[in-house]
Write an enzyme that holds these catalytic residues in place. Structure first.
Site, PDB file in Angstrom:
ATOM      1  N   CYS A  50       0.826  -1.210   0.000  1.00 24.61           N
ATOM      2  CA  CYS A  50       0.000   0.000   0.000  1.00 24.61           C
ATOM      3  C   CYS A  50       0.862   1.263   0.000  1.00 24.61           C
ATOM      4  O   CYS A  50       0.402   2.331  -0.421  1.00 24.61           O
ATOM      5  CB  CYS A  50      -0.946   0.001   1.202  1.00 24.61           C
ATOM      6  SG  CYS A  50      -0.111  -0.091   2.795  1.00 24.61           S
ATOM      7  N   ASN A  51       2.104   1.143   0.471  1.00 22.77           N
ATOM      8  CA  ASN A  51       2.961   2.321   0.580  1.00 22.77           C
ATOM      9  C   ASN A  51       4.040   2.420  -0.487  1.00 22.77           C
ATOM     10  O   ASN A  51       4.716   3.443  -0.585  1.00 22.77           O
ATOM     11  CB  ASN A  51       3.638   2.364   1.960  1.00 22.77           C
ATOM     12  CG  ASN A  51       2.677   2.793   3.043  1.00 22.77           C
ATOM     13  OD1 ASN A  51       1.793   3.604   2.803  1.00 22.77           O
ATOM     14  ND2 ASN A  51       2.826   2.231   4.227  1.00 22.77           N
ATOM     15  N   GLU A 192      -9.930  -1.231  12.317  1.00 19.18           N
ATOM     16  CA  GLU A 192      -8.549  -1.543  11.938  1.00 19.18           C
ATOM     17  C   GLU A 192      -7.612  -1.546  13.137  1.00 19.18           C
ATOM     18  O   GLU A 192      -6.751  -2.426  13.264  1.00 19.18           O
ATOM     19  CB  GLU A 192      -8.068  -0.518  10.899  1.00 19.18           C
ATOM     20  CG  GLU A 192      -6.669  -0.797  10.379  1.00 19.18           C
ATOM     21  CD  GLU A 192      -6.240   0.210   9.331  1.00 19.18           C
ATOM     22  OE1 GLU A 192      -5.041   0.246   9.009  1.00 19.18           O
ATOM     23  OE2 GLU A 192      -7.107   0.968   8.835  1.00 19.18           O
ATOM     24  N   THR A 193      -7.765  -0.565  14.034  1.00 19.12           N
ATOM     25  CA  THR A 193      -6.874  -0.495  15.195  1.00 19.12           C
ATOM     26  C   THR A 193      -7.054  -1.702  16.096  1.00 19.12           C
ATOM     27  O   THR A 193      -6.077  -2.299  16.566  1.00 19.12           O
ATOM     28  CB  THR A 193      -7.122   0.801  15.989  1.00 19.12           C
ATOM     29  OG1 THR A 193      -6.920   1.923  15.125  1.00 19.12           O
ATOM     30  CG2 THR A 193      -6.170   0.905  17.167  1.00 19.12           C
TER      31      THR A 193
END
Length: 418
Positions: A50-51, A192-193
């Site tokens: 993704c990055n 997500e967390t």
């Protein structure tokens, strides 16, 4: 042959561009096949997260190699070169080697020192292995990078401190409780967390985990993955009594856990201590809960203070890690340069061995014909010496005629004369 790294990442391109150059996992094999069909490409690895999206390549060096590879990338993703040119970076040889080692070690990540990138690099490498897309130089480079990443992990504190909210919450729990295997953890929310928290806790052997969410369906997939029980928020009051650790992160606009609820919980628990971590904004747990005896309440701001302190520690460790990368990349480039002589050395040895066999055969034939053995050996050594020194002698003479003192010195060094 030259090594290249070509790509974009979170530093050079917004997500709107990064998402357009992602290689989907199910089509990665097709992409590698297409990449290796480019005439200059000897081997390749595609790293796509993704990055970042990066191509690691061994290529036959050509004047227009950059243009060829950018053209392939753009054609594959149906982009124009001008769409990506301002965001692409390009590293060659030592710079490419250092870049991969930094990436694998987490030194180039959005979260400095994060460990997940190493698994992603290994997965990309394995995909190229399966597709036979690796050159020997690339294979050696990636294996070396894995070793470097391990060195960075073991010899520095780059990964010792929490620098994400989820990781900080789990680190806090591990610091307060001697063993997480014996505690009950209640996770409130299923976003997500909380997903990251649940995975971290599972990695640290939490045996009893409960996920409370408004709907069971959203929480069930995560619960199945980490071996947790699922309850609804309506059952929260009852479950709090069993919990030693509560970590909450929901999208609620109002607190879910209030002071009155916790007073009842503590009474039922006979005031056994509880760790409560509220990483929601707005807060899920009323601040007054932190004033109750035997409740240790931490907010997201408390965690951010921990994170900032830990990030400073990671940056200090990164200096040591960069030194490791510099040393290891230099060592790898020395090995790579030495490979250019391998074929020459092999040919030279084969030539010498062929000459030895030829001279030995002639000497044995002469002895079998009754010639004096000592004379045959003398003739053998004389001829062998002349044949072996003929080419170096001609090179020395030519260098002298050319007045090339540098070449003369190299030849003297090669012949062991100094």
């Amino acid at each position: 042959m030259t090594l290249l790294a070509l790509g974009i990442n979170h530093k050079t391109a917004p997500v709107s561009l990064r998402e357009r150059v992602v290689f989907s996992p199910d089509k990665l094999g097709v992409a590698l096949d297409s990449l290796l069909q480019q005439p200059l490409v000897q081997g390749g690895v595609v790293l796509s997260t993704c990055n970042r999206t990066e191509l690691y390549l061994s290529v036959d060096e050509q004047e227009n190699q950059r243009e060829q590879l950018i053209r392939w990338l753009c054609e594959y993703h149906q982009l124009r070169p001008e769409d990506v040119n301002g965001s692409l970076y390009w590293h060659q040889d030592n710079a490419a080697v250092s870049h991969l080692m930094r990436v694998a070690s987490g030194l180039d990540s959005l979260v400095l020192g994060e460990p997940q990138i190493l698994g992603q690099v290994k997965k990309a490498f394995a995909e190229s292995q399966r597709g036979h897309s690796l050159s020997s130089e690339l294979e050696r480079l990636f294996q070396k990078s894995f070793t470097v990443a391990k060195r960075v992990r073991t010899e520095t504190d780059i990964g010792a401190s929490a620098v994400s909210v989820a990781f900080a919450a789990c680190t806090l729990a591990r610091q307060i409780f001697e063993s997480l295997a014996d505690v009950t953890v209640l996770l409130v929310g299923a976003g997500e967390t909380i997903e990251l928290v649940a995975r971290y806790l599972r990695e640290h052997n939490v045996q009893k985990m409960v996920i409370a969410n408004r709907t069971r369906e959203r929480a069930q997939a995560l619960a199945t993955e980490v071996g947790a029980e699922v309850i609804t928020l309506a059952e929260l009051d009852e479950q709090l009594v069993q919990a030693d650790i509560v970590i909450s992160s929901t999208a609620s606009t109002l607190p879910i856990i209030g002071k009155g609820m916790m007073e009842r919980t503590l009474k039922a628990r006979r005031n056994q201590p509880m760790l409560m971590v509220d990483i929601a904004v707005p807060r899920d747990i009323e601040p007054e809960v932190g004033k109750l005896p035997n409740v240790y309440l931490y907010s997201v701001d408390d965690l951010h203070a921990i994170i900032q302190h830990n990030l400073a520690q990671r940056k200090a460790a990164a200096v040591q890690a960069e030194s490791i990368v510099q040393q290891e990349s230099s060592d790898f480039m020395a090995w790579l340069r030495a490979q250019s002589a391998v074929e020459t050395i092999r040919d030279y040895r084969a030539q010498a061995d062929e000459l030895r066999a030829e001279m030995t055969a002639k000497a044995l034939a002469a002895i079998q014909q009754g010639n004096d053995v000592e004379a045959v050996i003398q003739e053998l050594t004389h001829r062998l010496t002349n044949r072996l020194i003929h080419a170096p002698t001609k090179s020395l003479q030519q260098a002298a005629r050319d007045g090339d003192q540098n070449r003369l010195q190299i030849l003297r060094d090669s012949l062991g004369l100094d």
